[in-house]
Scaffold this motif. Structure first.
Motif, PDB file in Angstrom:
ATOM      1  N   ALA A 195       0.791  -1.224   0.000  1.00  0.00           N
ATOM      2  CA  ALA A 195       0.000   0.000   0.000  1.00  0.00           C
ATOM      3  C   ALA A 195       0.826   1.277   0.000  1.00  0.00           C
ATOM      4  O   ALA A 195       0.316   2.314  -0.395  1.00  0.00           O
ATOM      5  N   THR A 196       2.088   1.221   0.431  1.00  0.00           N
ATOM      6  CA  THR A 196       2.795   2.454   0.756  1.00  0.00           C
ATOM      7  C   THR A 196       3.847   2.811  -0.289  1.00  0.00           C
ATOM      8  O   THR A 196       4.570   1.936  -0.769  1.00  0.00           O
ATOM      9  N   VAL A 197       3.932   4.088  -0.602  1.00  0.00           N
ATOM     10  CA  VAL A 197       4.958   4.584  -1.519  1.00  0.00           C
ATOM     11  C   VAL A 197       6.308   4.572  -0.794  1.00  0.00           C
ATOM     12  O   VAL A 197       6.418   5.092   0.309  1.00  0.00           O
ATOM     13  N   MET A 198       7.304   4.003  -1.419  1.00  0.00           N
ATOM     14  CA  MET A 198       8.628   3.869  -0.794  1.00  0.00           C
ATOM     15  C   MET A 198       9.427   5.150  -0.997  1.00  0.00           C
ATOM     16  O   MET A 198      10.427   5.182  -1.712  1.00  0.00           O
ATOM     17  N   GLY A 199       8.978   6.223  -0.371  1.00  0.00           N
ATOM     18  CA  GLY A 199       9.670   7.503  -0.513  1.00  0.00           C
ATOM     19  C   GLY A 199       9.010   8.346  -1.582  1.00  0.00           C
ATOM     20  O   GLY A 199       8.823   7.891  -2.717  1.00  0.00           O
ATOM     21  N   ILE A 200       8.675   9.601  -1.241  1.00  0.00           N
ATOM     22  CA  ILE A 200       7.973  10.431  -2.217  1.00  0.00           C
ATOM     23  C   ILE A 200       8.891  10.858  -3.349  1.00  0.00           C
ATOM     24  O   ILE A 200       8.426  11.349  -4.361  1.00  0.00           O
ATOM     25  N   ASP A 201      10.221  10.660  -3.178  1.00  0.00           N
ATOM     26  CA  ASP A 201      11.100  11.053  -4.290  1.00  0.00           C
ATOM     27  C   ASP A 201      10.990  10.080  -5.460  1.00  0.00           C
ATOM     28  O   ASP A 201      11.615  10.300  -6.493  1.00  0.00           O
ATOM     29  N   THR A 202      10.194   9.029  -5.330  1.00  0.00           N
ATOM     30  CA  THR A 202       9.884   8.238  -6.520  1.00  0.00           C
ATOM     31  C   THR A 202       8.807   8.917  -7.354  1.00  0.00           C
ATOM     32  O   THR A 202       8.527   8.479  -8.473  1.00  0.00           O
ATOM     33  N   ILE A 203       8.173   9.953  -6.805  1.00  0.00           N
ATOM     34  CA  ILE A 203       7.069  10.619  -7.510  1.00  0.00           C
ATOM     35  C   ILE A 203       7.419  12.056  -7.866  1.00  0.00           C
ATOM     36  O   ILE A 203       7.193  12.505  -8.987  1.00  0.00           O
ATOM     37  N   ILE A 204       7.943  12.807  -6.869  1.00  0.00           N
ATOM     38  CA  ILE A 204       8.255  14.219  -7.087  1.00  0.00           C
ATOM     39  C   ILE A 204       9.658  14.492  -6.539  1.00  0.00           C
ATOM     40  O   ILE A 204      10.134  13.768  -5.679  1.00  0.00           O
ATOM     41  N   PRO A 205      10.326  15.530  -7.060  1.00  0.00           N
ATOM     42  CA  PRO A 205      11.661  15.862  -6.547  1.00  0.00           C
ATOM     43  C   PRO A 205      11.579  16.430  -5.127  1.00  0.00           C
ATOM     44  O   PRO A 205      10.632  17.145  -4.811  1.00  0.00           O
ATOM     45  N   VAL A 206      12.579  16.110  -4.308  1.00  0.00           N
ATOM     46  CA  VAL A 206      12.576  16.538  -2.913  1.00  0.00           C
ATOM     47  C   VAL A 206      13.811  17.378  -2.644  1.00  0.00           C
ATOM     48  O   VAL A 206      14.902  17.057  -3.113  1.00  0.00           O
ATOM     49  N   ASP A 207      13.655  18.471  -1.902  1.00  0.00           N
ATOM     50  CA  ASP A 207      14.787  19.327  -1.574  1.00  0.00           C
ATOM     51  C   ASP A 207      15.404  18.996  -0.228  1.00  0.00           C
ATOM     52  O   ASP A 207      16.613  18.930  -0.101  1.00  0.00           O
ATOM     53  N   VAL A 208      14.566  18.835   0.793  1.00  0.00           N
ATOM     54  CA  VAL A 208      15.091  18.570   2.129  1.00  0.00           C
ATOM     55  C   VAL A 208      14.386  17.362   2.707  1.00  0.00           C
ATOM     56  O   VAL A 208      13.159  17.259   2.627  1.00  0.00           O
ATOM     57  N   TYR A 209      15.198  16.443   3.265  1.00  0.00           N
ATOM     58  CA  TYR A 209      14.637  15.276   3.939  1.00  0.00           C
ATOM     59  C   TYR A 209      14.763  15.480   5.441  1.00  0.00           C
ATOM     60  O   TYR A 209      15.852  15.754   5.938  1.00  0.00           O
ATOM     61  N   ILE A 210      13.672  15.326   6.173  1.00  0.00           N
ATOM     62  CA  ILE A 210      13.719  15.434   7.625  1.00  0.00           C
ATOM     63  C   ILE A 210      13.423  14.051   8.196  1.00  0.00           C
ATOM     64  O   ILE A 210      12.286  13.597   8.143  1.00  0.00           O
ATOM     65  N   PRO A 211      14.432  13.355   8.720  1.00  0.00           N
ATOM     66  CA  PRO A 211      14.192  12.005   9.224  1.00  0.00           C
ATOM     67  C   PRO A 211      13.550  12.037  10.609  1.00  0.00           C
ATOM     68  O   PRO A 211      13.530  13.072  11.274  1.00  0.00           O
ATOM     69  N   GLY A 212      13.077  10.886  11.050  1.00  0.00           N
ATOM     70  CA  GLY A 212      12.453  10.777  12.367  1.00  0.00           C
ATOM     71  C   GLY A 212      11.062  10.211  12.234  1.00  0.00           C
ATOM     72  O   GLY A 212      10.421  10.368  11.199  1.00  0.00           O
ATOM     73  N   CYS A 213      10.619   9.550  13.283  1.00  0.00           N
ATOM     74  CA  CYS A 213       9.309   8.893  13.211  1.00  0.00           C
ATOM     75  C   CYS A 213       8.528   9.139  14.499  1.00  0.00           C
ATOM     76  O   CYS A 213       8.485   8.269  15.349  1.00  0.00           O
ATOM     77  N   PRO A 214       7.919  10.278  14.676  1.00  0.00           N
ATOM     78  CA  PRO A 214       8.032  11.474  13.837  1.00  0.00           C
ATOM     79  C   PRO A 214       9.258  12.274  14.233  1.00  0.00           C
ATOM     80  O   PRO A 214       9.787  12.079  15.308  1.00  0.00           O
ATOM     81  N   PRO A 215       9.712  13.212  13.383  1.00  0.00           N
ATOM     82  CA  PRO A 215      10.837  14.064  13.760  1.00  0.00           C
ATOM     83  C   PRO A 215      10.447  14.988  14.900  1.00  0.00           C
ATOM     84  O   PRO A 215       9.309  15.464  14.935  1.00  0.00           O
ATOM     85  N   ARG A 216      11.373  15.232  15.808  1.00  0.00           N
ATOM     86  CA  ARG A 216      11.097  16.213  16.862  1.00  0.00           C
ATOM     87  C   ARG A 216      11.041  17.604  16.239  1.00  0.00           C
ATOM     88  O   ARG A 216      11.657  17.841  15.205  1.00  0.00           O
TER      89      ARG A 216
END
Ligand code: SF4
Lengths: 158, 165
Positions: free
Chosen positions: B113-134
């Protein structure tokens, strides 16, 4: 033995494969063709009054024959007891009667079971996918759905 | 006219700097919030952490009025065409922030069901990691984005900057 199990045994002995109590919860394994009748009796019997259909779901047991089991959970709000019905369904052409005529709430549950397991509900007014999108192939919660298979609508495919 | 300047000449490079400076403090973001990360987005946006300090305090709920697309939360394949459409509707220059591991890589989801990263669909400038990020991580990412905007980077989502480098 609880009043539910006693009543089920008395009235539907021929429709039951098994019944009992597991970890304090009653269950009965019912022939799929009698499921509407049995659940109507659960709902309308004044001693049972199961007026709340909590959930409809299914389980895929690839090694078993019949392969699927559709599972119904009922709760009685006035009497505060609950029961689980299970209906074994064959894997080659899985179909069970719909409970929508008895409980409107069965509508989306049954659509979900159709979407995820490919089990049809005879008499359902609008049996379409509910979670996955149009054009999705297969039923992802079946154990033989390839775990790596992805069907993206945009972006790379595999 | 060129007085001792890098490429572009004195006037043009000053103008670029000024435009970059103006842009980085007037970020109109479009929060594309789908899941649990949204709570952390709200925490960051509200007064305690206050993204308004960075000039990003005004979310726009029309992509046509937004400069930065904040993709916040799990993106399913069912939703992916909508995300792409929202991105396409934004005017340039535009930037995309992937907020949380779900949007960066799919996170702990690896399923039908889940897209493995939105950069497979649209270009990304900044990635903020964390689940969720503080919120601190989000602000760090926001400052990285500002730096990138100031330097005239991205705009169409070129290059990848992770918030922790
Ligand atoms: S990264 Fe974690 S918190 Fe954020 S949407 Fe995914 S699961 Fe939820």
């Amino acid at each position: 033995m609880s009043v539910t199990l006693r009543k089920l045994k008395e009235n539907f002995g021929g429709a039951l494969f098994d019944l009992g109590s597991a970890f304090g919860d009653d269950f009965a394994v019912v022939h799929k063709d009698r499921i509407v009748e049995v659940s109507q009796a659960l709902r309308d019997d004044p001693d049972l009054r199961y007026n709340f259909l909590i959930d409809v779901t299914a389980v895929d047991y690839p090694q078993r024959r019949p392969r699927f089991e559709v599972v119904y959970h009922f709760f009685s709000l006035p009497l505060r007891h609950r029961v689980r019905l299970k209906a074994p369904v064959d894997g080659s052409d899985p179909e069970v009667p719909s409970l929508v005529p008895l409980w409107k709430g069965a509508d989306w549950f049954e659509r979900e079971v159709w979407d995820m397991f490919g089990i049809r509900f005879a008499g359902h007014p609008d049996l379409r996918r509910i979670l996955m999108y149009d054009g999705f192939e297969g039923h992802p919660l079946r154990k033989d759905y390839p775990v790596n298979r992805r069907q993206p609508r945009v972006g790379p495919r595999n | 006219m060129a007085l001792n300047t890098p490429a572009g000449g004195f006037f043009a490079s000053r103008l670029d700097r000024m435009i970059g400076w103006a842009r980085k403090y007037s970020i109109f973001q479009y929060p594309f919030v789908t899941a649990c990360c949204g709570m952390e987005y709200m925490a960051t946006a509200c007064s305690h952490y206050d993204v308004d300090r960075f000039g990003a305090g005004m979310p726009r709920f029309s992509p046509r009025q937004a400069d930065v697309l904040f993709v916040v939360g799990t993106i399913s394949h069912k939703l992916a065409p909508t995300l792409k459409m929202i991105y396409d509707q934004m005017c340039e220059p535009k930037w995309v922030v992937a907020f949380g591991v779900c949007t960066c890589t799919g996170g702990f989801y690896d399923n039908y069901a889940t897209v493995m990263g939105i950069d497979t669909i649209i270009p990304v400038d900044v990635y903020i990691p964390g689940c969720p990020p503080r919120p601190e991580t989000v602000l760090d990412g926001l400052m990285k984005l500002q730096e990138k905007i100031q330097m005239g980077g991205g705009g169409q989502g070129s290059g990848n900057w992770a918030a922790d480098n």
